[in-house]
Structures are given as structure tokens and as C-alpha cells.
Design a protein around this motif. Structure first.
Motif, PDB file in Angstrom:
ATOM      1  N   PRO A  13       0.831  -1.205   0.000  1.00 57.67           N
ATOM      2  CA  PRO A  13       0.000   0.000   0.000  1.00 57.67           C
ATOM      3  C   PRO A  13       0.865   1.255   0.000  1.00 57.67           C
ATOM      4  CG  PRO A  13      -0.624  -1.496   1.788  1.00 57.67           C
ATOM      5  CD  PRO A  13       0.626  -2.030   1.169  1.00 57.67           C
ATOM      6  N   ALA A  14       0.362   2.294  -0.604  1.00 62.47           N
ATOM      7  CA  ALA A  14       1.107   3.556  -0.687  1.00 62.47           C
ATOM      8  C   ALA A  14       1.387   4.135   0.698  1.00 62.47           C
ATOM      9  CB  ALA A  14       0.335   4.563  -1.536  1.00 62.47           C
ATOM     10  N   ASP A  15       0.492   3.887   1.666  1.00 57.99           N
ATOM     11  CA  ASP A  15       0.672   4.458   2.996  1.00 57.99           C
ATOM     12  C   ASP A  15       1.421   3.533   3.962  1.00 57.99           C
ATOM     13  OD1 ASP A  15      -1.450   2.666   3.092  1.00 57.99           O
ATOM     14  OD2 ASP A  15      -2.610   3.846   4.519  1.00 57.99           O
ATOM     15  N   LEU A  16       1.996   2.431   3.447  1.00 59.21           N
ATOM     16  CA  LEU A  16       2.765   1.524   4.297  1.00 59.21           C
ATOM     17  C   LEU A  16       4.021   2.250   4.770  1.00 59.21           C
ATOM     18  CD1 LEU A  16       2.992  -1.429   5.367  1.00 59.21           C
ATOM     19  CD2 LEU A  16       4.413  -1.892   3.372  1.00 59.21           C
ATOM     20  N   PRO A  17       4.201   2.388   6.090  1.00 58.53           N
ATOM     21  CA  PRO A  17       5.401   3.077   6.580  1.00 58.53           C
ATOM     22  C   PRO A  17       6.643   2.215   6.370  1.00 58.53           C
ATOM     23  CG  PRO A  17       4.100   2.239   8.408  1.00 58.53           C
ATOM     24  CD  PRO A  17       3.328   1.944   7.168  1.00 58.53           C
ATOM     25  N   LYS A  18       7.799   2.809   6.611  1.00 59.96           N
ATOM     26  CA  LYS A  18       9.056   2.066   6.523  1.00 59.96           C
ATOM     27  C   LYS A  18       9.006   0.943   7.550  1.00 59.96           C
ATOM     28  CE  LYS A  18      13.993   2.298   6.920  1.00 59.96           C
ATOM     29  NZ  LYS A  18      14.941   2.543   7.954  1.00 59.96           N
ATOM     30  N   LEU A  19       9.357  -0.260   7.108  1.00 56.30           N
ATOM     31  CA  LEU A  19       9.351  -1.415   8.000  1.00 56.30           C
ATOM     32  C   LEU A  19      10.774  -1.746   8.423  1.00 56.30           C
ATOM     33  CD1 LEU A  19       6.738  -3.646   6.145  1.00 56.30           C
ATOM     34  CD2 LEU A  19       6.370  -1.979   7.986  1.00 56.30           C
ATOM     35  N   ASN A  20      10.941  -2.013   9.695  1.00 53.99           N
ATOM     36  CA  ASN A  20      12.247  -2.304  10.266  1.00 53.99           C
ATOM     37  C   ASN A  20      12.325  -3.789  10.613  1.00 53.99           C
ATOM     38  OD1 ASN A  20      13.304   0.580  10.645  1.00 53.99           O
ATOM     39  ND2 ASN A  20      11.220   0.632  11.438  1.00 53.99           N
ATOM     40  N   PRO A  21      13.382  -4.474  10.168  1.00 52.51           N
ATOM     41  CA  PRO A  21      13.502  -5.899  10.460  1.00 52.51           C
ATOM     42  C   PRO A  21      13.387  -6.137  11.963  1.00 52.51           C
ATOM     43  CG  PRO A  21      15.268  -5.176   9.008  1.00 52.51           C
ATOM     44  CD  PRO A  21      14.539  -3.948   9.470  1.00 52.51           C
ATOM     45  N   THR A  22      12.492  -7.057  12.340  1.00 50.89           N
ATOM     46  CA  THR A  22      12.247  -7.308  13.760  1.00 50.89           C
ATOM     47  C   THR A  22      12.138  -8.807  14.008  1.00 50.89           C
ATOM     48  OG1 THR A  22      11.081  -5.201  13.962  1.00 50.89           O
ATOM     49  CG2 THR A  22      10.719  -6.818  15.708  1.00 50.89           C
ATOM     50  N   THR A  23      12.995  -9.286  14.918  1.00 49.23           N
ATOM     51  CA  THR A  23      12.983 -10.683  15.337  1.00 49.23           C
ATOM     52  C   THR A  23      12.624 -10.732  16.810  1.00 49.23           C
ATOM     53  OG1 THR A  23      14.729 -11.205  13.757  1.00 49.23           O
ATOM     54  CG2 THR A  23      14.370 -12.783  15.526  1.00 49.23           C
ATOM     55  N   ILE A  24      11.713 -11.645  17.139  1.00 51.14           N
ATOM     56  CA  ILE A  24      11.301 -11.815  18.530  1.00 51.14           C
ATOM     57  C   ILE A  24      11.503 -13.275  18.899  1.00 51.14           C
ATOM     58  CG2 ILE A  24       9.365 -11.733  20.158  1.00 51.14           C
ATOM     59  CD1 ILE A  24       8.206  -9.434  18.500  1.00 51.14           C
ATOM     60  N   LYS A  25      12.057 -13.520  20.082  1.00 53.06           N
ATOM     61  CA  LYS A  25      12.201 -14.879  20.604  1.00 53.06           C
ATOM     62  C   LYS A  25      11.364 -14.962  21.877  1.00 53.06           C
ATOM     63  CE  LYS A  25      15.428 -18.498  21.840  1.00 53.06           C
ATOM     64  NZ  LYS A  25      16.814 -18.946  21.838  1.00 53.06           N
ATOM     65  N   ILE A  26      10.513 -15.982  21.936  1.00 54.92           N
ATOM     66  CA  ILE A  26       9.658 -16.202  23.099  1.00 54.92           C
ATOM     67  C   ILE A  26      10.187 -17.413  23.862  1.00 54.92           C
ATOM     68  CG2 ILE A  26       7.313 -16.663  23.910  1.00 54.92           C
ATOM     69  CD1 ILE A  26       7.567 -13.949  22.488  1.00 54.92           C
ATOM     70  N   VAL A  27      10.460 -17.222  25.167  1.00 56.62           N
ATOM     71  CA  VAL A  27      10.960 -18.311  26.004  1.00 56.62           C
ATOM     72  C   VAL A  27      10.186 -18.338  27.322  1.00 56.62           C
ATOM     73  CG1 VAL A  27      13.300 -18.240  25.026  1.00 56.62           C
ATOM     74  CG2 VAL A  27      12.779 -16.896  27.061  1.00 56.62           C
ATOM     75  N   TYR A  28      10.186 -19.532  27.942  1.00 55.64           N
ATOM     76  CA  TYR A  28       9.679 -19.643  29.306  1.00 55.64           C
ATOM     77  C   TYR A  28      10.749 -19.091  30.244  1.00 55.64           C
ATOM     78  CZ  TYR A  28       6.125 -22.746  27.332  1.00 55.64           C
ATOM     79  OH  TYR A  28       5.098 -23.271  26.588  1.00 55.64           O
ATOM     80  N   ASN A  36      15.838  -4.831  14.857  1.00 56.21           N
ATOM     81  CA  ASN A  36      15.372  -4.976  16.222  1.00 56.21           C
ATOM     82  C   ASN A  36      15.351  -6.455  16.581  1.00 56.21           C
ATOM     83  OD1 ASN A  36      13.987  -2.163  17.002  1.00 56.21           O
ATOM     84  ND2 ASN A  36      13.664  -2.570  14.838  1.00 56.21           N
ATOM     85  N   THR A  37      15.851  -6.785  17.782  1.00 58.95           N
ATOM     86  CA  THR A  37      15.831  -8.158  18.282  1.00 58.95           C
ATOM     87  C   THR A  37      15.396  -8.113  19.736  1.00 58.95           C
ATOM     88  OG1 THR A  37      17.645  -8.774  16.808  1.00 58.95           O
ATOM     89  CG2 THR A  37      17.188 -10.253  18.650  1.00 58.95           C
ATOM     90  N   PHE A  38      14.422  -8.958  20.070  1.00 58.37           N
ATOM     91  CA  PHE A  38      13.893  -8.997  21.433  1.00 58.37           C
ATOM     92  C   PHE A  38      13.790 -10.442  21.900  1.00 58.37           C
ATOM     93  CE2 PHE A  38      11.927  -5.443  19.186  1.00 58.37           C
ATOM     94  CZ  PHE A  38      12.280  -4.380  19.988  1.00 58.37           C
ATOM     95  N   THR A  61       6.230  -5.624  26.482  1.00 54.74           N
ATOM     96  CA  THR A  61       6.254  -4.482  25.568  1.00 54.74           C
ATOM     97  C   THR A  61       7.559  -4.485  24.781  1.00 54.74           C
ATOM     98  OG1 THR A  61       7.256  -3.006  27.210  1.00 54.74           O
ATOM     99  CG2 THR A  61       4.836  -3.031  27.098  1.00 54.74           C
ATOM    100  N   VAL A  62       7.509  -3.882  23.599  1.00 57.05           N
ATOM    101  CA  VAL A  62       8.713  -3.685  22.798  1.00 57.05           C
ATOM    102  C   VAL A  62       8.670  -2.291  22.196  1.00 57.05           C
ATOM    103  CG1 VAL A  62       9.064  -6.124  22.244  1.00 57.05           C
ATOM    104  CG2 VAL A  62       7.718  -4.714  20.706  1.00 57.05           C
ATOM    105  N   GLU A  63       9.837  -1.763  21.943  1.00 58.18           N
ATOM    106  CA  GLU A  63       9.986  -0.468  21.283  1.00 58.18           C
ATOM    107  C   GLU A  63      10.712  -0.705  19.971  1.00 58.18           C
ATOM    108  OE1 GLU A  63       9.576   3.615  20.785  1.00 58.18           O
ATOM    109  OE2 GLU A  63       8.885   2.531  22.553  1.00 58.18           O
ATOM    110  N   ILE A  64       9.977  -0.627  18.863  1.00 59.47           N
ATOM    111  CA  ILE A  64      10.584  -0.803  17.540  1.00 59.47           C
ATOM    112  C   ILE A  64      11.236   0.514  17.150  1.00 59.47           C
ATOM    113  CG2 ILE A  64      10.191  -1.403  15.120  1.00 59.47           C
ATOM    114  CD1 ILE A  64       9.400  -3.706  16.915  1.00 59.47           C
ATOM    115  N   VAL A  65      12.513   0.447  16.799  1.00 60.97           N
ATOM    116  CA  VAL A  65      13.265   1.637  16.398  1.00 60.97           C
ATOM    117  C   VAL A  65      13.747   1.464  14.959  1.00 60.97           C
ATOM    118  CG1 VAL A  65      13.991   2.166  18.757  1.00 60.97           C
ATOM    119  CG2 VAL A  65      15.441   0.705  17.327  1.00 60.97           C
ATOM    120  N   GLU A  66      14.267   2.545  14.363  1.00 60.56           N
ATOM    121  CA  GLU A  66      14.839   2.483  13.015  1.00 60.56           C
ATOM    122  C   GLU A  66      15.976   1.469  13.011  1.00 60.56           C
ATOM    123  OE1 GLU A  66      14.286   4.184  10.052  1.00 60.56           O
ATOM    124  OE2 GLU A  66      12.535   5.212  10.852  1.00 60.56           O
ATOM    125  N   GLY A  67      16.046   0.657  11.974  1.00 63.43           N
ATOM    126  CA  GLY A  67      17.088  -0.349  11.873  1.00 63.43           C
ATOM    127  C   GLY A  67      16.598  -1.701  12.354  1.00 63.43           C
TER     128      GLY A  67
END
Length: 158
Positions: free
Chosen positions: A26-41, A140-142, A132-138
Motif C-alpha cells: 500500500p502507498a501508505d505503508l510506513p518504513k518497515l524495520n527488520p524485527t525478530t522476537i524470541k519467546i521463552v519460558y 530490532n531483536t527482542f 512491551t517492545v519499542e521498535i526503532v529504526e534499523g
């Protein structure tokens, strides 16, 4: 000859559509930043096949993008926007995590469907999860922890 020409044109059209790369962004799609999330117990064991969704912490009044993913065997996922594009827009997000698996339990007459929850119910509520996570430019790994592993039976309506 005419049939061959029509078939050739049809094939070219099919190949052209197939090579177009899927849905158009879509034309209004903002810049997407690569984001990896790992979920653990809490003990560090990865949570595989968990559904993860992010919700903006504060509404901006603009378009809402769906940010989701499913963890692999290592508990990791690449976040996708609207299920199609890798990455996420910059922002503060609340995180929801769910892992529920449909199972069957033997009875005298037949199998009765049931669902077993492997992540505490509170993690499916963005206001209660505390994640919570804070997605920043560039990039992101959580790594996020979802407490102890649970095995709760969930009532299934027939």
C-alpha cells in the motif's frame, strides 16, 4: 493456429501475474524495520508454535497495521506487517502471546475435542501481559519471557 496464439497469450499473462511478487504494498505503508522476537519460558526453554501479535501502546488515530508471527522450534519469529511484509513500523507496542493446541481425549464412546493452553492466559491480554517492545529504526531483536510453562485444559463449546 488461432488456438495456439490464444494459449500462448494466456500463458504469458499467467506468468506475468505470477512473477509480479504477490500483493502490492500500500502507498501508505510506513518504513518497515527488520524485527525478530524470541519467546521463552522463564527457564529459557523456547516456546515453539506460539502466536505473537503486537498492538500499538497508544492509538495514533491513523491506520492500524497488523503485526504478527508464529514462533519456530527455537522460539523465534520474524515479525510481519499485515501478514505479508517482513518488519514493523517504528513505535511502542504491547505484546500478546498465545499457545493453544487442539487435542483429543479418549472416552468410552469416542474422542472428545479439547484445547490445551501452554502459555498462561494473561499473556493473551495486551493490558495484562506486561510484555512491551519499542521498535526503532534499523534492526530490532527482542527476547521475551512468558513465565512458567503451563498445561491448562480450555473448555471447548460444542
Amino acid at each position: 493456429m488461432k488456438r495456439i496464439l490464444i494459449a500462448l497469450v494466456a500463458c504469458i499473462c499467467i506468468v506475468s501475474v505470477g512473477c509480479a511478487g504477490g500483493a502490492k504494498k500500500p502507498a501508505d505503508l510506513p518504513k518497515l524495520n527488520p524485527t525478530t522476537i524470541k519467546i521463552v519460558y522463564d527457564d529459557g526453554t523456547p516456546v515453539d508454535n506460539a502466536q505473537v501479535a503486537l498492538r500499538l501502546a497508544k492509538s495514533t488515530g491513523g491506520r492500524v497495521w497488523n503485526l504478527t508471527g508464529v514462533t519456530d522450534a527455537t522460539g523465534s519469529l520474524t515479525l510481519k506487517t499485515d501478514g505479508q511484509w517482513d518488519g514493523a513500523p517504528v513505535g511502542s507496542y504491547q505484546v500478546m502471546v498465545t499457545k493453544e493446541v487442539g487435542e483429543t481425549a479418549p472416552t468410552d464412546d469416542a474422542s472428545v475435542p479439547s484445547v490445551k493452553r501452554y502459555v498462561a492466559k494473561k499473556y493473551n491480554d495486551p493490558n495484562a501481559s506486561g510484555l512491551t517492545v519499542e521498535i526503532v529504526e534499523g534492526s530490532n531483536t527482542f527476547e521475551l519471557k512468558v513465565g512458567e510453562k503451563v498445561e491448562e485444559e480450555v473448555a471447548v463449546a460444542n
